[in-house]
Enzyme design. Structure first.
Site: not given
Length: 241
Positions: A8-10, A93, A95, A163, A169, A205, A226-227
């Site tokens: 997930n590159w957001k 998600h 967010e 999640e 994050g 994470s 994610g990151g």
């Protein structure tokens, strides 16, 4: 059950950066031990589509409305995603729920519409830190699954991504024991709902140094990352566990 490694590159990577990433990633992708899926930002969907043509790498959109077209300013069309060659739609998600106020009812409509197009919904669920500390994790996951899948077709694929909101994050990660307990609970809920064939991914994470331990836990069928998915080598290290 096959493993799925989703990125997930957001709101990261321009079309140029997307093409550069896939030039590098495609050289490493044959090492992956399961299906690889990318969720780029909406403005980089076409760059993703063209970059991945002729490969077995899947992709999807981070958010799509429950109608194919219309006066819905700022929304994405799942129908267009399908026409571009996409396979997945990320739905629910944390967010989207927290920042953009998406309700379980809206999420249920998105899941059903996504399935109706022959695309695969990846439904995200998870609790906040306050809910975990109050020992409400099971109840939160059950409610989000009951409502999110209330209009879903049991005969069509759906993927679940657990999640914990407190581990997205933040650099915090659930312990293997916490992941095992919650994924076992999620599987039991899915069994009751008739979705026991749905893969359950862990997200929160995930990094190369903890992926190997987490993938060994019961009912962990892959990851939503994610990151750590923004760098090709980092993500392939996760996708080869």
């Amino acid at each position: 059950m096959k493993k799925i490694f989703a990125a997930n590159w957001k709101l990261f990577k321009s079309p140029k950066e997307t093409r550069e990433f896939f030039t590098q990633f495609k050289e490493l992708s044959s090492k992956a031990t399961g299906e690889v899926v990318f969720f780029p930002s909406a403005i980089s969907l076409e760059a993703t589509s063209t970059s991945l043509q002729g490969t077995n790498i899947k992709w999807g959109v981070q958010n799509a409305y429950f109608q194919a077209q219309g006066a819905f300013t700022g929304e994405n069309s799942a129908q267009v995603v399908k026409e571009l060659g996409g396979t997945y739609v990320l739905i629910g998600h944390s967010e989207r729920r927290k920042i953009f106020g998406e309700s379980d009812a809206l999420i249920a409509d998105k899941v059903a519409f996504t399935q109706s197009l022959g695309l695969i919904p990846m439904l995200c669920i998870g609790e906040t830190l306050e809910e975990r500390e109050a020992k409400h994790t099971f109840r939160v996951c059950e409610t989000q699954l009951l409502q999110g899948l209330s209009k879903a077709d049991k005969s069509k694929p759906v993927v679940i991504a657990y999640e914990p909101v407190w581990a997205i994050g933040t650099g915090k990660v659930a312990t293997p024991e916490q992941v095992a307990e919650t994924h076992t609970d999620v599987f039991s809920i899915l069994q009751k709902l008739g979705f026991e064939q749905s893969p359950i991914l862990y997200g929160g994470s995930v990094k190369p140094d903890n992926a190997a331990g987490l993938i060994k836990q019961p009912h962990v069928n892959g990851f939503l990352v994610g990151g750590a998915s923004l760098e090709a080598k980092s993500f392939i290290d996760i996708a080869t566990v």
